[in-house]
Design an enzyme around this catalytic site. Structure first.
Site, short mmCIF file in Angstrom:
data_model
loop_
_atom_site.label_atom_id
_atom_site.label_comp_id
_atom_site.label_asym_id
_atom_site.label_seq_id
_atom_site.Cartn_x
_atom_site.Cartn_y
_atom_site.Cartn_z
N TYR A 99 -21.43 -23.03 22.23
CA TYR A 99 -20.23 -22.18 22.24
C TYR A 99 -19.88 -21.79 23.68
O TYR A 99 -18.73 -21.85 24.10
CB TYR A 99 -20.51 -20.95 21.38
N1 LIG Z 1 -17.80 -12.84 17.98
C1 LIG Z 1 -18.02 -12.34 19.17
O1 LIG Z 1 -18.90 -11.49 19.38
C2 LIG Z 1 -17.20 -12.82 20.34
C3 LIG Z 1 -17.53 -12.39 21.61
C4 LIG Z 1 -16.71 -12.74 22.68
C5 LIG Z 1 -15.58 -13.53 22.46
N2 LIG Z 1 -15.28 -13.96 21.21
C6 LIG Z 1 -14.03 -14.75 21.05
O2 LIG Z 1 -12.99 -13.84 20.67
C7 LIG Z 1 -11.93 -14.58 20.05
C8 LIG Z 1 -11.44 -13.86 18.81
O3 LIG Z 1 -12.49 -13.48 17.98
P1 LIG Z 1 -12.22 -12.98 16.45
O4 LIG Z 1 -13.44 -12.29 16.01
O5 LIG Z 1 -10.89 -12.34 16.38
O6 LIG Z 1 -12.13 -14.42 15.76
P2 LIG Z 1 -11.84 -14.77 14.23
O7 LIG Z 1 -11.60 -13.57 13.42
O8 LIG Z 1 -12.89 -15.75 13.79
O9 LIG Z 1 -10.43 -15.53 14.34
C9 LIG Z 1 -10.32 -16.82 14.83
C10 LIG Z 1 -9.01 -17.38 14.36
O10 LIG Z 1 -8.91 -18.74 14.81
C11 LIG Z 1 -8.24 -19.46 13.79
N3 LIG Z 1 -8.51 -20.88 13.82
C12 LIG Z 1 -9.70 -21.49 13.61
N4 LIG Z 1 -9.53 -22.82 13.59
C13 LIG Z 1 -8.20 -23.05 13.78
C14 LIG Z 1 -7.40 -24.21 13.84
N5 LIG Z 1 -7.92 -25.44 13.69
N6 LIG Z 1 -6.08 -24.09 14.07
C15 LIG Z 1 -5.51 -22.85 14.21
N7 LIG Z 1 -6.22 -21.71 14.16
C16 LIG Z 1 -7.55 -21.81 13.94
C17 LIG Z 1 -8.75 -18.87 12.49
O11 LIG Z 1 -7.83 -19.18 11.47
P3 LIG Z 1 -8.11 -18.78 9.90
O12 LIG Z 1 -7.89 -17.29 9.83
O13 LIG Z 1 -7.08 -19.56 9.18
O14 LIG Z 1 -9.52 -19.19 9.61
C18 LIG Z 1 -8.87 -17.40 12.82
O15 LIG Z 1 -7.71 -16.70 12.44
C19 LIG Z 1 -12.48 -15.97 19.79
O16 LIG Z 1 -11.99 -16.83 20.80
C20 LIG Z 1 -14.00 -15.77 19.95
O17 LIG Z 1 -14.63 -16.96 20.35
C21 LIG Z 1 -16.06 -13.63 20.15
#
Ligand SMILES: NC(=O)c1ccc[n+]([C@@H]2O[C@H](COP(=O)([O-])OP(=O)(O)OC[C@H]3O[C@@H](n4cnc5c(N)ncnc54)[C@H](OP(=O)(O)O)[C@@H]3O)[C@@H](O)[C@H]2O)c1
Length: 214
Positions: A129
């Site tokens: 990742y």
């Molecule tokens: N988790 C952590 O602790 C953490 C830490 C630092 C940074 N981040 C980053 O922060 C960002 C946002 O996080 P979050 O928790 O809001 O993420 P999330 O809730 O998992 O949302 C990700 C979104 O991406 C969409 N997506 C996935 N595959 C796709 C595709 N093929 N085409 C179009 N859209 C697609 C999903 O669509 P669906 O709703 O349709 O599934 C979902 O709405 C991400 O970039 C993540 O990597 C995460």
């Protein structure tokens, strides 16, 4: 100023869409990948378009046309494998950068991850990742776009405090998704953040003041 939110159905993305929708400064176009998500947003009076990050650059450029800013806050999530990490977190992000160039959209905000710029600090459990985030950020930083890369710590589903810590390098820590969404909102037209990248975790300083310390 119209902002395209890529990942608009996500946990940060959906909060950002609501903030933008309520703001007087911006209008929003939500990019989602399912028809029912489009319909739900439209029923709330929010402009929505359907495109898949596994599709072509042209497909993304087409739905982005007419926007002034792109925010990339999509992600493959922890439940999928390294294949989706490559396809969404790396190639999906890079394709969105290419789509911005193609559609003539200069301003690009990327949601990355804490310390993605320092290999030695990558979380051992999720190295693929971090590889994806690192190289997507690099492509954006080497483009001609006016970028801001936010690198949040571990995301929490707690209410935001509106107080953060922002710096080029921060210790591993956490931040509510709401505060990440509010920070994105604050950086859109904040020139101090143009062509800058920073770590972002919860802290003691109001978001606007923290950005001034950059
Ligand atoms: N988790 C952590 O602790 C953490 C830490 C630092 C940074 N981040 C980053 O922060 C960002 C946002 O996080 P979050 O928790 O809001 O993420 P999330 O809730 O998992 O949302 C990700 C979104 O991406 C969409 N997506 C996935 N595959 C796709 C595709 N093929 N085409 C179009 N859209 C697609 C999903 O669509 P669906 O709703 O349709 O599934 C979902 O709405 C991400 O970039 C993540 O990597 C995460």
């Amino acid at each position: 100023m119209k902002v395209l939110v890529v990942g608009a159905n996500g946990q940060i993305g959906s909060q950002l869409v609501q903030f933008l929708h309520a703001s007087e400064k911006y209008t929003v176009r939500a990019m989602v990948r399912r028809e029912e998500q489009v319909k739900l947003l439209e029923s709330q009076g929010i402009e929505a378009v359907k495109a898949d990050l596994e599709g072509s650059v042209d497909e993304i450029a087409e739905v982005a046309k007419g926007c002034d800013v792109i925010v990339f806050t999509a992600g493959s999530g922890g439940h999928t494998g390294a294949d989706k990490t490559l396809l969404i977190d790396l190639d999906g992000a890079v394709k969105t950068v290419e789509a911005a160039e193609k559609a003539g959209i200069d301003r690009f905000i990327m949601v990355s991850a804490l310390q993605a710029h320092h290999r030695e600090n990558w979380n051992e459990k999720i190295r693929p990742y971090y590889v994806a985030k690192h190289y997507a950020d690099r492509v954006l930083a080497q483009s001609n776009l006016t970028y801001t890369i936010l690198r949040p710590g571990g995301l929490l589903n707690e209410l935001g405090t509106g107080k953060v810590s922002i710096a080029e390098n921060l210790e591993r820590s956490f931040i509510p998704r709401e505060d990440v969404a509010r920070t994105i909102l604050a950086v859109i037209d904040e020139e101090r953040t143009f062509n800058r990248s920073f770590d972002l975790v919860s802290g003691d300083t109001a978001i606007k003041d923290a950005l001034q310390s950059l």
